[in-house]
Design a protein around this motif. Structure first.
Motif, PDB file in Angstrom:
ATOM      1  N   GLY A   1       2.054  -3.747 -10.912  1.00 25.51           N
ATOM      2  CA  GLY A   1       0.609  -4.293 -11.967  1.00 25.51           C
ATOM      3  C   GLY A   1      -0.591  -3.136 -11.679  1.00 25.51           C
ATOM      4  N   PHE A   2      -1.643  -3.958 -12.349  1.00 24.68           N
ATOM      5  CA  PHE A   2      -2.642  -3.552 -12.227  1.00 24.68           C
ATOM      6  C   PHE A   2      -3.044  -3.711 -10.385  1.00 24.68           C
ATOM      7  CE2 PHE A   2      -7.055  -2.606 -12.694  1.00 24.68           C
ATOM      8  CZ  PHE A   2      -7.128  -1.947 -13.923  1.00 24.68           C
ATOM      9  N   LEU A   3      -3.294  -2.394  -9.962  1.00 25.40           N
ATOM     10  CA  LEU A   3      -3.739  -2.598  -9.036  1.00 25.40           C
ATOM     11  C   LEU A   3      -5.424  -1.959  -8.545  1.00 25.40           C
ATOM     12  CD1 LEU A   3      -1.514  -1.111  -6.067  1.00 25.40           C
ATOM     13  CD2 LEU A   3      -1.999  -3.459  -6.226  1.00 25.40           C
ATOM     14  N   SER A   4      -6.156  -2.291  -8.187  1.00 24.42           N
ATOM     15  CA  SER A   4      -7.933  -2.377  -8.271  1.00 24.42           C
ATOM     16  C   SER A   4      -8.503  -1.758  -6.442  1.00 24.42           C
ATOM     17  CB  SER A   4      -8.466  -3.031  -7.961  1.00 24.42           C
ATOM     18  OG  SER A   4      -9.119  -3.970  -7.458  1.00 24.42           O
ATOM     19  N   PRO A   5      -8.832  -0.521  -7.097  1.00 28.03           N
ATOM     20  CA  PRO A   5      -9.669  -0.017  -5.297  1.00 28.03           C
ATOM     21  C   PRO A   5      -9.745  -0.933  -4.462  1.00 28.03           C
ATOM     22  CG  PRO A   5     -10.373   1.201  -7.138  1.00 28.03           C
ATOM     23  CD  PRO A   5     -10.573  -0.383  -8.269  1.00 28.03           C
ATOM     24  N   ALA A   6     -10.471  -1.961  -4.526  1.00 31.29           N
ATOM     25  CA  ALA A   6     -10.430  -2.145  -3.261  1.00 31.29           C
ATOM     26  C   ALA A   6      -8.687  -3.723  -2.432  1.00 31.29           C
ATOM     27  CB  ALA A   6     -11.429  -4.387  -4.301  1.00 31.29           C
ATOM     28  N   ASP A   7      -7.981  -2.898  -3.189  1.00 33.83           N
ATOM     29  CA  ASP A   7      -6.658  -3.297  -2.679  1.00 33.83           C
ATOM     30  C   ASP A   7      -6.382  -2.116  -2.112  1.00 33.83           C
ATOM     31  OD1 ASP A   7      -5.976  -6.027  -4.313  1.00 33.83           O
ATOM     32  OD2 ASP A   7      -5.933  -4.752  -6.391  1.00 33.83           O
ATOM     33  N   PHE A   8      -6.310  -0.847  -2.870  1.00 34.43           N
ATOM     34  CA  PHE A   8      -6.110   0.319  -2.210  1.00 34.43           C
ATOM     35  C   PHE A   8      -6.303   1.410  -1.057  1.00 34.43           C
ATOM     36  CE2 PHE A   8      -5.905   1.103  -6.333  1.00 34.43           C
ATOM     37  CZ  PHE A   8      -6.903   2.510  -6.152  1.00 34.43           C
ATOM     38  N   ILE A   9      -8.493   1.846  -1.728  1.00 33.89           N
ATOM     39  CA  ILE A   9      -9.121   1.962  -1.174  1.00 33.89           C
ATOM     40  C   ILE A   9      -8.940   1.851   0.423  1.00 33.89           C
ATOM     41  CG2 ILE A   9     -11.254   3.063  -1.426  1.00 33.89           C
ATOM     42  CD1 ILE A   9      -9.810   4.026  -3.279  1.00 33.89           C
ATOM     43  N   PRO A  10      -9.637   0.711   1.172  1.00 34.72           N
ATOM     44  CA  PRO A  10      -9.177   0.208   2.309  1.00 34.72           C
ATOM     45  C   PRO A  10      -7.845   0.499   3.457  1.00 34.72           C
ATOM     46  CG  PRO A  10     -10.275  -1.818   1.102  1.00 34.72           C
ATOM     47  CD  PRO A  10      -9.681  -0.736   0.278  1.00 34.72           C
ATOM     48  N   ALA A  11      -6.856   0.405   3.083  1.00 35.33           N
ATOM     49  CA  ALA A  11      -5.837   0.243   3.153  1.00 35.33           C
ATOM     50  C   ALA A  11      -5.846   1.853   3.411  1.00 35.33           C
ATOM     51  CB  ALA A  11      -3.941  -0.419   2.526  1.00 35.33           C
ATOM     52  N   LEU A  12      -5.581   3.031   2.342  1.00 32.85           N
ATOM     53  CA  LEU A  12      -5.218   4.181   2.398  1.00 32.85           C
ATOM     54  C   LEU A  12      -6.277   4.796   3.341  1.00 32.85           C
ATOM     55  CD1 LEU A  12      -4.923   4.779  -1.501  1.00 32.85           C
ATOM     56  CD2 LEU A  12      -3.363   4.955   0.497  1.00 32.85           C
ATOM     57  N   GLU A  13      -7.380   4.129   3.376  1.00 33.61           N
ATOM     58  CA  GLU A  13      -8.683   4.919   4.405  1.00 33.61           C
ATOM     59  C   GLU A  13      -8.014   4.454   6.136  1.00 33.61           C
ATOM     60  OE1 GLU A  13     -12.397   3.470   3.338  1.00 33.61           O
ATOM     61  OE2 GLU A  13     -12.609   5.492   2.519  1.00 33.61           O
ATOM     62  N   GLU A  14      -7.143   3.375   5.820  1.00 33.35           N
ATOM     63  CA  GLU A  14      -7.306   3.020   7.333  1.00 33.35           C
ATOM     64  C   GLU A  14      -6.195   3.841   8.122  1.00 33.35           C
ATOM     65  OE1 GLU A  14      -6.873  -1.173   7.927  1.00 33.35           O
ATOM     66  OE2 GLU A  14      -5.675  -0.799   9.973  1.00 33.35           O
ATOM     67  N   TYR A  15      -5.203   3.787   7.150  1.00 37.13           N
ATOM     68  CA  TYR A  15      -3.653   5.319   7.584  1.00 37.13           C
ATOM     69  C   TYR A  15      -4.199   6.399   6.953  1.00 37.13           C
ATOM     70  CZ  TYR A  15      -1.304   0.297   8.261  1.00 37.13           C
ATOM     71  OH  TYR A  15      -0.556  -0.490   8.866  1.00 37.13           O
ATOM     72  N   ARG A  16      -5.428   7.010   7.288  1.00 35.52           N
ATOM     73  CA  ARG A  16      -5.872   8.164   7.306  1.00 35.52           C
ATOM     74  C   ARG A  16      -5.174   8.782   5.478  1.00 35.52           C
ATOM     75  NH1 ARG A  16      -8.916   9.559  11.021  1.00 35.52           N
ATOM     76  NH2 ARG A  16      -8.252  11.795  10.763  1.00 35.52           N
ATOM     77  N   LEU A  17      -4.997   8.237   4.734  1.00 34.72           N
ATOM     78  CA  LEU A  17      -4.015   8.747   3.668  1.00 34.72           C
ATOM     79  C   LEU A  17      -4.808   8.884   2.448  1.00 34.72           C
ATOM     80  CD1 LEU A  17      -0.770   6.152   3.609  1.00 34.72           C
ATOM     81  CD2 LEU A  17      -1.182   8.808   4.371  1.00 34.72           C
ATOM     82  N   ILE A  18      -5.961   8.561   2.656  1.00 33.81           N
ATOM     83  CA  ILE A  18      -6.997   8.503   1.429  1.00 33.81           C
ATOM     84  C   ILE A  18      -7.534  10.432   0.847  1.00 33.81           C
ATOM     85  CG2 ILE A  18      -9.443   8.781   2.803  1.00 33.81           C
ATOM     86  CD1 ILE A  18      -8.995   6.717  -0.318  1.00 33.81           C
ATOM     87  N   GLY A  19      -7.070  11.322   1.278  1.00 29.73           N
ATOM     88  CA  GLY A  19      -6.983  12.101   0.810  1.00 29.73           C
ATOM     89  C   GLY A  19      -6.136  12.574  -0.194  1.00 29.73           C
TER      90      GLY A  19
END
Ligand code: C2E
Ligand code: CA
Ligand code: CA
Length: 629
Positions: free
Chosen positions: A421-439
């Motif tokens: 469903g609806f994911l907010s940046p608080a859910d996915f931004i830190p994960a993507l940054e940690e795994y260097r996928l934010i780009g």
């Protein structure tokens, strides 16, 4: 002396080299044993035919002794074949099996030599050539790898015995030419064995180096993760999961350490920690995982002591003492667990305490399952989400303080997922940054924004500039200026419609690269916004070193704004300072009319916050028109 030792092959070899020699010998013997089995089989068969067809020109004893010889050859060749195949196919492994196999080989070598000798002596007695002996010597001494002392001794002994037995036939006295020939053969055999040995040795040593490089991490010299994964899987398979625990270790504050002391010192620090880990977990499996992350597979019963050592052992150096480790732990539940996934669990536990200064150990528990699964889902599905359009962009209005009309939009990512469903940046931004996928996300957001801008232009809407959030990692993962340029060109957008919001925390890292990138963005014609100003990451220095157009004052200043005189004074000073150094100001997090009025009054030029509008789809922005609040 050392050279002579080496030349004679008396030095000790590493296990890898021994293994290399053993494999080469087994391979050579594999072919030889097949040749011998076929050849001797054929000899026995032809003798049998001769005997059965009534040929009695030879005595029965003669037949029996020949068949016995051929039989011994076949049996030993079959044993060699069995061991060679087993070893090469890895059915037989380990030093013990290698020893047994090599003993069989040695026995086979001796049998071959005496066989060659007997056949050739009997040939010689009939005035024929001594080919069988020559062939066997070439195989045993020249083709197999013995240490030179052994090869030379064996060759010499074989030739002496052979020479002695040749002398036993008065009707064929050994001619001068035969003596020379024998001597030449002996010399060339010895030379052959020496050169084969030296060549194999250097090959083996080279491969050993390569092998070492492929299992070790370049920077620290401790094992790398692929090695860890293989060994950990084997260990759990063989010994089960009882008392085992995976650890994920993260150097706390490493980023700021790097920023403060530079790249070289940062590497030195990683090496120090690697050394510490290799001491504390000497009897366990450990590896460098990535950047400033390490993994360990240890025993739960010894864990407490080890964790204590990790904290105390920090070197006496003041600076290094500022460094501490955050540890996440995961107890594997099943021996078939994939070590990569186990490490991910430990990593997740570790990320739970990342921002908690008073915690340095966290163990994974079942309550984390849902969060863990969501995070794994995010990092494994980001590409799919981009491709399938699950990533949406919401826009939050920015208004001019004076007349409260729309003057800009901030693009904020949303992930609308078919499963979660609806994911907010608080859910996915830190994960993507940690795994260097934010780009991957930010590239997608920039493209969506440009497409939206193009559509608005085509629809003849009033178009306002849009600012996109650029993560500090983007400057390592992407070529941000090139991405801006290509998107602007592709969608035919003028550069002043696309702004970059960069947080203060980005600015401390890798200064040179960042300065260059921000300069290029400005050259392109895009505005630079300094996001979250005052949120506590860095100093006022960034204002002097970088050329920002707009300062975005962090929403934390508006928390408890009502009764707080100090907040007001700070906001006033920041705004004044910004205008003195030629920067424009935006204040974010404006939730009340009172805050909006105050900010207008102190000269803050633009406002953003729930009071004017939450982030919303572009269509809603158009519905609202010009005026917000
Ligand atoms: P940010 O850049 O500081 O964005 C502002 C955040 O504050 C947004 O949260 C916004 O919805 C929220 N906000 C706006 N007005 C108010 C207000 O009046 N009161 C309160 N309490 N909050 C307000 P959001 O959208 O959840 O984004 C959170 C953070 O995630 C952003 O903080 C930004 O750092 C990051 N982010 C969002 N989208 C992207 C993106 O596309 N790329 C990158 N790299 N980061 C993004
Ligand atoms: Ca922002
Ligand atoms: Ca912000």
């Amino acid at each position: 002396m050392k050279k002579v030792y080496k030349w004679l092959g008396l030095e000790k070899h590493e296990d890898f080299v021994n293994e290399y020699f053993a494999v080469a010998n087994f391979r050579a013997s594999l072919y030889m044993s097949i040749v011998i089995i076929v050849l001797e089989g054929w000899m026995i068969l032809s003798l049998a035919i001769r005997w059965l067809s009534g040929d009695r020109t030879r005595t029965t004893d003669w037949y029996v002794s020949h068949v016995t010889w051929y039989g011994i050859m076949i049996v030993s060749a079959v044993m060699v074949l069995y061991f060679s195949l087993g070893y090469l196919k890895k059915r037989l492994t380990g030093p013990f099996m290698r020893f047994i196999g090599q003993s069989v080989l040695a026995a086979f070598a001796l049998v071959s030599l005496s066989f060659g000798m007997n056949v050739s002596i009997s040939d010689y007695s009939r005035g024929e050539q001594i080919l069988c002996f020559v062939m066997m010597v070439i195989y045993v001494i020249g083709l197999l790898n013995w240490r030179p002392v052994i090869a030379i001794t064996t060759a010499t002994a074989a030739y002496l015995v052979f020479y002695h037995r040749m002398g036993q036939f008065p009707m064929h006295p050994i001619s001068y030419a035969t003596k020379v020939n024998l001597f030449t053969l002996w010399v060339s055999n010895v030379m052959l064995s020496l050169s084969v040995y030296q060549q194999r040795l250097s090959e083996a040593e080279k491969e050993n180096e390569l092998e070492k490089a492929s299992v070790r991490d370049d920077l620290t010299g401790i094992p790398n993760f692929p090695t860890f994964r293989t060994k950990a899987a084997r260990l759990l398979q063989e010994n089960g999961v009882d008392d085992r625990i995976f650890l994920f270790l993260d150097i706390a504050n490493f980023k700021s350490y790097n920023e403060k002391y530079g790249f070289e010192m940062g590497n030195e620090c990683i090496r120090d920690i690697a050394r510490l880990i290799s001491q504390v977990f000497e009897e366990d499996l450990y590896a460098r995982f990535s950047d400033d992350h390490f993994v360990v597979l240890t025993r739960r019963s010894r864990l407490d002591g080890k964790l204590r050592q990790l904290q105390l052992n920090g070197s006496g150096d003041q600076d290094v003492n500022q460094i501490s480790l955050k540890v996440g732990a995961y107890e594997p539940r099943h021996q078939d667990v994939d070590p990569s996934i186990a490490c991910d669990h430990a990593r997740y536990a570790c990320s739970m305490i990342k921002k908690h200064y008073d915690h340095d150990y966290c163990e994974y528990d079942r309550e984390m399952d849902a969060g863990f699964r969501r995070r794994q889902y995010i990092v494994t599905h980001i590409e799919e989400a981009v491709e399938k359009g699950y990533i949406r962009v919401f826009y939050q209005p920015v208004v001019t303080a004076k007349d409260r009309t729309l003057c800009g939009l901030e693009a904020l990512a949303r992930w609308v997922d078919p499963i979660y469903g609806f994911l907010s940046p608080a859910d996915f931004i830190p994960a993507l940054e940690e795994y260097r996928l934010i780009g991957k996300l930010d590239k997608a957001v920039i493209e969506i924004v440009c497409r939206d801008l193009q559509e608005s232009i085509t629809d003849n809407r009033r178009v306002v500039p849009v600012s996109v959030n650029i993560s500090r990692l983007d400057f390592e993962l992407l070529n941000v200026p090139a991405l801006f340029r290509s998107c602007l060109e592709n969608f035919e957008i003028q550069p002043h419609f696309l702004h970059a919001e960069i947080t203060e925390s980005a600015l401390v890292l890798s200064e040179g690269v960042l300065k260059k990138a921000t300069d290029q963005l400005k050259e392109l014609g895009s505005q630079l916004w300094l996001d979250d100003f005052g949120s506590g990451y860095s100093s006022l220095n960034v204002l002097k070193d970088y050329d920002f157009d707009v300062m975005k004052i962090d929403m934390s200043f508006l928390k408890n704004f009502e009764g707080n005189e100090k907040s007001r004074t700070i906001l006033k000073s920041i705004t004044a300072m910004a205008s003195l150094i030629g920067m424009r100001t935006v204040c974010e997090g404006v939730e009340t009319a009172e805050a909006a009025d105050f900010l207008t009054q102190i000269g803050c030029e633009r406002l953003q916050g729930y009071y004017f509008g939450k982030p919303m789809p572009l269509s809603e922005i158009w519905e609202k028109g010009e005026h917000f609040a």
